[in-house]
Scaffold this motif. Structure first.
Motif, PDB file in Angstrom:
ATOM      1  N   HIS A 106      23.942  72.130  21.012  1.00 51.86           N
ATOM      2  CA  HIS A 106      24.427  71.962  19.642  1.00 51.86           C
ATOM      3  C   HIS A 106      25.670  71.086  19.706  1.00 51.86           C
ATOM      4  O   HIS A 106      26.636  71.419  20.381  1.00 51.86           O
ATOM      5  CB  HIS A 106      24.758  73.313  19.008  1.00 51.86           C
ATOM      6  N   GLU A 107      25.618  69.972  19.005  1.00 50.71           N
ATOM      7  CA  GLU A 107      26.739  69.043  19.026  1.00 50.71           C
ATOM      8  C   GLU A 107      27.962  69.683  18.380  1.00 50.71           C
ATOM      9  O   GLU A 107      27.886  70.215  17.269  1.00 50.71           O
ATOM     10  CB  GLU A 107      26.363  67.753  18.297  1.00 50.71           C
ATOM     11  N   LYS A 108      29.079  69.636  19.086  1.00 55.56           N
ATOM     12  CA  LYS A 108      30.312  70.257  18.600  1.00 55.56           C
ATOM     13  C   LYS A 108      31.055  69.273  17.702  1.00 55.56           C
ATOM     14  O   LYS A 108      31.981  68.584  18.131  1.00 55.56           O
ATOM     15  CB  LYS A 108      31.177  70.694  19.771  1.00 55.56           C
ATOM     16  N   THR A 109      30.638  69.209  16.482  1.00 54.35           N
ATOM     17  CA  THR A 109      31.260  68.315  15.512  1.00 54.35           C
ATOM     18  C   THR A 109      31.005  68.842  14.108  1.00 54.35           C
ATOM     19  O   THR A 109      30.009  69.539  13.875  1.00 54.35           O
ATOM     20  CB  THR A 109      30.693  66.882  15.644  1.00 54.35           C
ATOM     21  N   PHE A 119      22.112  56.532  18.938  1.00 50.88           N
ATOM     22  CA  PHE A 119      22.725  57.801  18.548  1.00 50.88           C
ATOM     23  C   PHE A 119      21.996  58.997  19.153  1.00 50.88           C
ATOM     24  O   PHE A 119      22.592  59.835  19.841  1.00 50.88           O
ATOM     25  CB  PHE A 119      22.768  57.923  17.020  1.00 50.88           C
ATOM     26  N   ILE A 120      20.705  59.117  18.919  1.00 52.14           N
ATOM     27  CA  ILE A 120      19.955  60.268  19.438  1.00 52.14           C
ATOM     28  C   ILE A 120      19.778  60.141  20.947  1.00 52.14           C
ATOM     29  O   ILE A 120      19.963  61.115  21.696  1.00 52.14           O
ATOM     30  CB  ILE A 120      18.587  60.400  18.748  1.00 52.14           C
ATOM     31  N   PHE A 121      19.437  58.955  21.424  1.00 55.74           N
ATOM     32  CA  PHE A 121      19.151  58.745  22.839  1.00 55.74           C
ATOM     33  C   PHE A 121      20.377  59.061  23.698  1.00 55.74           C
ATOM     34  O   PHE A 121      20.271  59.676  24.765  1.00 55.74           O
ATOM     35  CB  PHE A 121      18.692  57.304  23.054  1.00 55.74           C
ATOM     36  N   ASN A 122      21.560  58.647  23.237  1.00 61.18           N
ATOM     37  CA  ASN A 122      22.792  58.937  23.980  1.00 61.18           C
ATOM     38  C   ASN A 122      22.970  60.437  24.174  1.00 61.18           C
ATOM     39  O   ASN A 122      23.345  60.906  25.253  1.00 61.18           O
ATOM     40  CB  ASN A 122      24.008  58.369  23.243  1.00 61.18           C
ATOM     41  N   ARG A 123      22.716  61.204  23.143  1.00 59.68           N
ATOM     42  CA  ARG A 123      22.920  62.651  23.212  1.00 59.68           C
ATOM     43  C   ARG A 123      21.820  63.337  24.008  1.00 59.68           C
ATOM     44  O   ARG A 123      22.077  64.341  24.684  1.00 59.68           O
ATOM     45  CB  ARG A 123      23.028  63.214  21.795  1.00 59.68           C
ATOM     46  N   ARG A 124      20.604  62.826  23.901  1.00 66.28           N
ATOM     47  CA  ARG A 124      19.531  63.381  24.742  1.00 66.28           C
ATOM     48  C   ARG A 124      19.897  63.249  26.214  1.00 66.28           C
ATOM     49  O   ARG A 124      19.684  64.181  27.008  1.00 66.28           O
ATOM     50  CB  ARG A 124      18.213  62.671  24.461  1.00 66.28           C
ATOM     51  N   LYS A 125      20.444  62.087  26.590  1.00 65.04           N
ATOM     52  CA  LYS A 125      20.827  61.881  27.981  1.00 65.04           C
ATOM     53  C   LYS A 125      22.039  62.726  28.353  1.00 65.04           C
ATOM     54  O   LYS A 125      22.091  63.311  29.441  1.00 65.04           O
ATOM     55  CB  LYS A 125      21.103  60.396  28.229  1.00 65.04           C
ATOM     56  N   ALA A 126      23.030  62.809  27.449  1.00 61.05           N
ATOM     57  CA  ALA A 126      24.235  63.582  27.748  1.00 61.05           C
ATOM     58  C   ALA A 126      23.933  65.079  27.863  1.00 61.05           C
ATOM     59  O   ALA A 126      24.474  65.775  28.739  1.00 61.05           O
ATOM     60  CB  ALA A 126      25.282  63.349  26.662  1.00 61.05           C
ATOM     61  N   PHE A 127      23.073  65.600  26.998  1.00 57.64           N
ATOM     62  CA  PHE A 127      22.728  67.018  27.016  1.00 57.64           C
ATOM     63  C   PHE A 127      21.660  67.348  28.062  1.00 57.64           C
ATOM     64  O   PHE A 127      21.443  68.518  28.373  1.00 57.64           O
ATOM     65  CB  PHE A 127      22.208  67.456  25.642  1.00 57.64           C
ATOM     66  N   GLU A 146      20.786  70.087  18.228  1.00 57.31           N
ATOM     67  CA  GLU A 146      21.122  70.340  16.829  1.00 57.31           C
ATOM     68  C   GLU A 146      22.453  69.685  16.499  1.00 57.31           C
ATOM     69  O   GLU A 146      23.345  69.589  17.343  1.00 57.31           O
ATOM     70  CB  GLU A 146      21.200  71.849  16.574  1.00 57.31           C
ATOM     71  N   THR A 147      22.597  69.230  15.272  1.00 61.52           N
ATOM     72  CA  THR A 147      23.831  68.611  14.821  1.00 61.52           C
ATOM     73  C   THR A 147      23.947  68.812  13.312  1.00 61.52           C
ATOM     74  O   THR A 147      23.202  69.601  12.721  1.00 61.52           O
ATOM     75  CB  THR A 147      23.852  67.113  15.204  1.00 61.52           C
ATOM     76  N   ARG A 148      24.867  68.098  12.700  1.00 64.69           N
ATOM     77  CA  ARG A 148      24.993  68.101  11.241  1.00 64.69           C
ATOM     78  C   ARG A 148      25.076  66.650  10.766  1.00 64.69           C
ATOM     79  O   ARG A 148      25.808  65.835  11.342  1.00 64.69           O
ATOM     80  CB  ARG A 148      26.233  68.876  10.771  1.00 64.69           C
ATOM     81  N   LEU A 149      24.316  66.331   9.726  1.00 68.79           N
ATOM     82  CA  LEU A 149      24.314  65.003   9.139  1.00 68.79           C
ATOM     83  C   LEU A 149      24.425  65.125   7.634  1.00 68.79           C
ATOM     84  O   LEU A 149      23.708  65.931   7.027  1.00 68.79           O
ATOM     85  CB  LEU A 149      23.047  64.245   9.520  1.00 68.79           C
TER      86      LEU A 149
END
Length: 431
Positions: free
Chosen positions: A11-14, A28-36, A42-45
């Protein structure tokens, strides 16, 4: 692991990731898939919970029509610029299937072959105008070529002095989807103008004031009846006719990307060049051209992501999908996923030599089934048009590529080099 087994879901801490999405764009999504280290997070938009996911199995899930729907998934700002309101992309269930059949019935082999011929002639006519010019902006010329082709093929009247303006309207609709401010306003204004004009055409066809061939999209949209047996509202019919014209003009991006690939990977161009046999017929590697086109669609950034809404509560890979939640599928990242594509950051058409054509791995125009799902009805049309355009660039003309900045900023959606790919010293091949 079964889809009902629990695992930790990042879950993105933002407080909200909307600004990050606009800043990072395609990545945006790809960066987080790799980082996580996860294909789902999950996030908020826009102040609301959202689930982002990517990869083959995520794409397979995303196109499960029992679990997701499209109505309400496309923001109004995108409907009012890119897709139009009431179009096939916003429908679900039987209504979607019925409307989708309208589009698929236009994609017969005979009709696609006709578009190939129309497009080839338009490119050759354009080359006549380029000879002797100091420089040519390929993207702009592709816009005009494809606008002429789209209108002729679809049965929509077009005067020569209207070509550039009409083509630019469709470019601005597409260019607005990842934009705010002036670019977005231009897209909305372009759509409003086009819808008014095409709705008038629909009315003229219905009133017998304008005759169009029965096999064309203009005729099909004008006389299509919904599940209720009634003709489509003239504005909705206009939206759907634009949903034929706009995507053809939008192939300008892929033409430009093809030219960029030819420039960056000259060994590929050598493999595409046709040789004359003893009878004077051109012979070439048709399979390689198909691989090249598919690799352009995989490698270069066009569609960043797609959206849907959860239809009913369920759990997948430990993530709770709550009814009404927005879900985004990572199109860009799935096409570059190292779990699906060996050495994905390398442009290599040969990778498609043994590709079996899976519906959930190569998804530049969506995934799933063309007839029953939301995969783009014009995908075959896009591939055919790209092949005709590629043959023109490789085998019909020669040109040089002057020094220019061809970097693609992935924060810009859709991606576009500043120069829009300039060519010069255009000559007929063999001269």
């Amino acid at each position: 692991m079964s889809e009902f087994e629990r695992e930790s879901v990042p879950h993105e801490k933002t407080l909200d990731s909307s600004v990050a999405l606009m800043t990072e764009g395609y990545e945006f999504i790809f960066n987080r898939r790799k980082a996580f280290g996860s294909d789902i997070f999950e996030t908020r938009l826009l102040g609301k919970p959202a689930i982002c996911m990517g990869g083959k199995e995520a794409a397979r899930l995303f196109y499960d029509t029992d679990r997701f729907h499209r109505q309400g998934a496309i923001p109004k700002r995108i409907q009012k610029s890119l897709f139009g309101q009431g179009g096939v992309q916003t429908l679900d269930g039987q209504e979607h299937a019925h409307r989708k059949r309208l589009f698929m019935d236009l994609m017969t082999p005979e009709r696609l072959k006709q578009l190939e011929g129309v497009t080839e002639k338009a490119w050759l006519d354009a080359a006549e105008r380029w000879i002797g010019r100091e420089a040519v902006v390929l993207f702009d010329e592709a816009r005009d070529v494809l606008c002429r082709s789209a209108y002729e093929w679809a049965g929509v009247p077009l005067d020569e002095d209207e070509v550039q303006e009409r083509g630019q309207e469709y470019i601005e609709m597409v260019d607005a989807f990842g934009a705010v401010g002036l670019r977005h306003r231009r897209g909305r204004q372009a759509r409003a103008k086009a819808e008014r004009r095409i709705a008038e055409l629909i009315g003229e066809i219905r009133d017998g004031l304008r005759q169009v061939p029965e096999e064309t999209a203009a005729h099909a949209m004008a006389w299509h009846r919904g599940l209720d047996g009634q003709l489509l509202d003239a504005k909705v019919a206009a939206v759907e006719l634009i949903n034929i014209l706009r995507p053809i003009v939008a192939i300008s991006w892929y033409v430009m990307f093809s030219a960029m690939a030819l420039h960056d990977y000259p060994a590929c161009a050598d493999k595409l060049r046709m040789k004359a046999d003893g009878d004077g017929h051109r012979r070439g590697h048709g399979d390689y051209a198909q691989w090249f086109v598919q690799e352009v669609r995989r490698f270069y950034p066009f569609t960043p992501m797609l959206g849907a809404v959860v239809s009913r509560d369920f759990v997948w890979r430990g993530c709770e999908f709550k009814e009404g939640t927005m879900v985004l599928l990572d199109v860009y990242g799935t096409n570059r996923d190292p779990a699906l594509w060996e050495d994905p950051e390398t442009f290599r058409p040969e990778r498609f030599r043994s590709w079996e054509g899976g519906p959930f791995d190569l998804i530049p125009q969506g995934g799933g089934d063309h007839y029953t799902g939301h995969r783009c009805a014009g995908e075959w049309l896009t591939i055919d048009t790209m092949r005709v355009s590629l043959d023109f660039l490789v085998n019909r003309v020669t040109y040089t590529v002057p020094e220019q900045d061809l970097n693609l900023k992935l924060s810009r959606m859709p991606a576009m080099p500043e120069s829009r790919f300039v060519i010069s010293e255009v000559k007929w091949a063999g001269d």
